[in-house]
Design a protein around this motif. Sequence first.
Motif, PDB file in Angstrom:
ATOM      1  N   GLY A  63      61.187 -32.894 -17.816  1.00 34.59           N
ATOM      2  CA  GLY A  63      61.911 -33.847 -18.724  1.00 34.59           C
ATOM      3  C   GLY A  63      61.211 -35.133 -18.986  1.00 34.59           C
ATOM      4  N   GLU A  64      60.144 -35.234 -18.070  1.00 38.77           N
ATOM      5  CA  GLU A  64      59.396 -36.504 -17.975  1.00 38.77           C
ATOM      6  C   GLU A  64      58.017 -36.615 -18.623  1.00 38.77           C
ATOM      7  OE1 GLU A  64      58.886 -37.820 -13.882  1.00 38.77           O
ATOM      8  OE2 GLU A  64      61.244 -37.324 -13.192  1.00 38.77           O
ATOM      9  N   PHE A  65      57.580 -37.745 -19.011  1.00 30.75           N
ATOM     10  CA  PHE A  65      56.306 -38.000 -19.405  1.00 30.75           C
ATOM     11  C   PHE A  65      55.431 -38.250 -18.397  1.00 30.75           C
ATOM     12  CE2 PHE A  65      58.445 -38.022 -23.621  1.00 30.75           C
ATOM     13  CZ  PHE A  65      57.505 -37.183 -24.422  1.00 30.75           C
ATOM     14  N   LYS A  66      54.267 -37.785 -18.199  1.00 25.14           N
ATOM     15  CA  LYS A  66      53.338 -38.206 -16.860  1.00 25.14           C
ATOM     16  C   LYS A  66      52.031 -38.672 -17.908  1.00 25.14           C
ATOM     17  CE  LYS A  66      50.435 -36.459 -13.288  1.00 25.14           C
ATOM     18  NZ  LYS A  66      50.205 -35.332 -12.580  1.00 25.14           N
ATOM     19  N   SER A  67      51.727 -39.975 -17.466  1.00 27.75           N
ATOM     20  CA  SER A  67      50.565 -40.856 -18.217  1.00 27.75           C
ATOM     21  C   SER A  67      49.042 -39.969 -17.240  1.00 27.75           C
ATOM     22  CB  SER A  67      50.252 -41.986 -18.013  1.00 27.75           C
ATOM     23  OG  SER A  67      49.322 -42.459 -18.491  1.00 27.75           O
ATOM     24  N   LEU A  68      48.354 -39.605 -18.172  1.00 24.74           N
ATOM     25  CA  LEU A  68      46.957 -39.086 -17.780  1.00 24.74           C
ATOM     26  C   LEU A  68      45.735 -40.163 -17.935  1.00 24.74           C
ATOM     27  CD1 LEU A  68      46.724 -35.668 -19.372  1.00 24.74           C
ATOM     28  CD2 LEU A  68      47.446 -36.191 -16.993  1.00 24.74           C
ATOM     29  N   THR A  69      44.851 -39.976 -17.777  1.00 24.63           N
ATOM     30  CA  THR A  69      43.699 -41.047 -17.503  1.00 24.63           C
ATOM     31  C   THR A  69      43.600 -41.724 -18.930  1.00 24.63           C
ATOM     32  OG1 THR A  69      42.435 -39.738 -15.997  1.00 24.63           O
ATOM     33  CG2 THR A  69      41.246 -41.639 -17.319  1.00 24.63           C
ATOM     34  N   PRO A  70      43.830 -43.165 -18.795  1.00 22.84           N
ATOM     35  CA  PRO A  70      43.703 -43.723 -20.221  1.00 22.84           C
ATOM     36  C   PRO A  70      42.326 -44.139 -20.443  1.00 22.84           C
ATOM     37  CG  PRO A  70      43.982 -45.375 -18.258  1.00 22.84           C
ATOM     38  CD  PRO A  70      44.150 -43.983 -17.738  1.00 22.84           C
ATOM     39  N   ILE A  71      41.977 -43.914 -21.842  1.00 21.06           N
ATOM     40  CA  ILE A  71      40.712 -44.070 -22.444  1.00 21.06           C
ATOM     41  C   ILE A  71      40.428 -45.305 -23.219  1.00 21.06           C
ATOM     42  CG2 ILE A  71      39.142 -42.988 -24.024  1.00 21.06           C
ATOM     43  CD1 ILE A  71      40.646 -40.158 -23.603  1.00 21.06           C
ATOM     44  N   ARG A  72      39.338 -45.998 -22.803  1.00 27.63           N
ATOM     45  CA  ARG A  72      39.213 -47.336 -23.696  1.00 27.63           C
ATOM     46  C   ARG A  72      37.955 -47.008 -24.540  1.00 27.63           C
ATOM     47  NH1 ARG A  72      38.286 -52.591 -20.657  1.00 27.63           N
ATOM     48  NH2 ARG A  72      38.584 -53.282 -22.719  1.00 27.63           N
ATOM     49  N   ILE A  73      38.082 -47.226 -25.950  1.00 21.59           N
ATOM     50  CA  ILE A  73      37.085 -47.003 -26.692  1.00 21.59           C
ATOM     51  C   ILE A  73      36.795 -48.203 -27.785  1.00 21.59           C
ATOM     52  CG2 ILE A  73      36.250 -45.716 -28.894  1.00 21.59           C
ATOM     53  CD1 ILE A  73      38.244 -43.577 -27.813  1.00 21.59           C
ATOM     54  N   PRO A  74      35.485 -48.666 -27.822  1.00 24.91           N
ATOM     55  CA  PRO A  74      35.063 -50.061 -28.637  1.00 24.91           C
ATOM     56  C   PRO A  74      35.462 -49.665 -29.876  1.00 24.91           C
ATOM     57  CG  PRO A  74      33.114 -49.043 -28.009  1.00 24.91           C
ATOM     58  CD  PRO A  74      34.296 -48.179 -26.936  1.00 24.91           C
ATOM     59  N   LEU A  75      36.085 -50.613 -30.694  1.00 22.02           N
ATOM     60  CA  LEU A  75      36.313 -50.572 -32.003  1.00 22.02           C
ATOM     61  C   LEU A  75      35.027 -50.279 -32.570  1.00 22.02           C
ATOM     62  CD1 LEU A  75      38.572 -50.670 -34.040  1.00 22.02           C
ATOM     63  CD2 LEU A  75      38.490 -53.278 -34.196  1.00 22.02           C
ATOM     64  N   SER A  76      34.082 -50.871 -32.565  1.00 22.50           N
ATOM     65  CA  SER A  76      32.689 -50.525 -33.374  1.00 22.50           C
ATOM     66  C   SER A  76      32.333 -49.012 -33.182  1.00 22.50           C
ATOM     67  CB  SER A  76      31.564 -51.450 -32.799  1.00 22.50           C
ATOM     68  OG  SER A  76      31.397 -51.244 -31.384  1.00 22.50           O
ATOM     69  N   LEU A  77      32.561 -48.397 -32.273  1.00 23.50           N
ATOM     70  CA  LEU A  77      32.262 -46.816 -31.944  1.00 23.50           C
ATOM     71  C   LEU A  77      33.288 -46.008 -32.724  1.00 23.50           C
ATOM     72  CD1 LEU A  77      30.669 -44.885 -30.501  1.00 23.50           C
ATOM     73  CD2 LEU A  77      32.506 -44.787 -28.650  1.00 23.50           C
TER      74      LEU A  77
END
Length: 84
Positions: A63-77
Motif C-alpha cells: 500500500g506504499e509508494f517507494k521512491s526509486l532513483t531520482p533523475i535530473r535532466i537539464p531543461l535544454s536537453l
Amino acid sequence: MNESNEKLEILNMIKEGKITPEQGVRLMEALDKADAPESGVSASRPAQGPRWINIEVRTKTGGEFKSLTPIRIPLSLVRLFLRF
C-alpha cells in the motif's frame, strides 16, 4: 557531423541505455563548451546556472509508494529532445 546531429546521437545513446542521462548531460555540456566563443559570456546577458527538471520514479508495493532513483535532466536537453 554537426552539433545537432551529435546531440541527437547522444539522446539516442541515452534512449538505448548505452549511457546514463548524467553522462549525456556531461557530453552535451562539453559540446556546448567546444562551440562557445573564446571571449566568454557577454556583458549584456547575465550568467545563469543550468535549469533542471527533476523526475522522481515511484513504484507501489503493498500500500506504499517507494521512491526509486531520482533523475535530473537539464531543461535544454528536454527542449532539444522535443524538437525531434
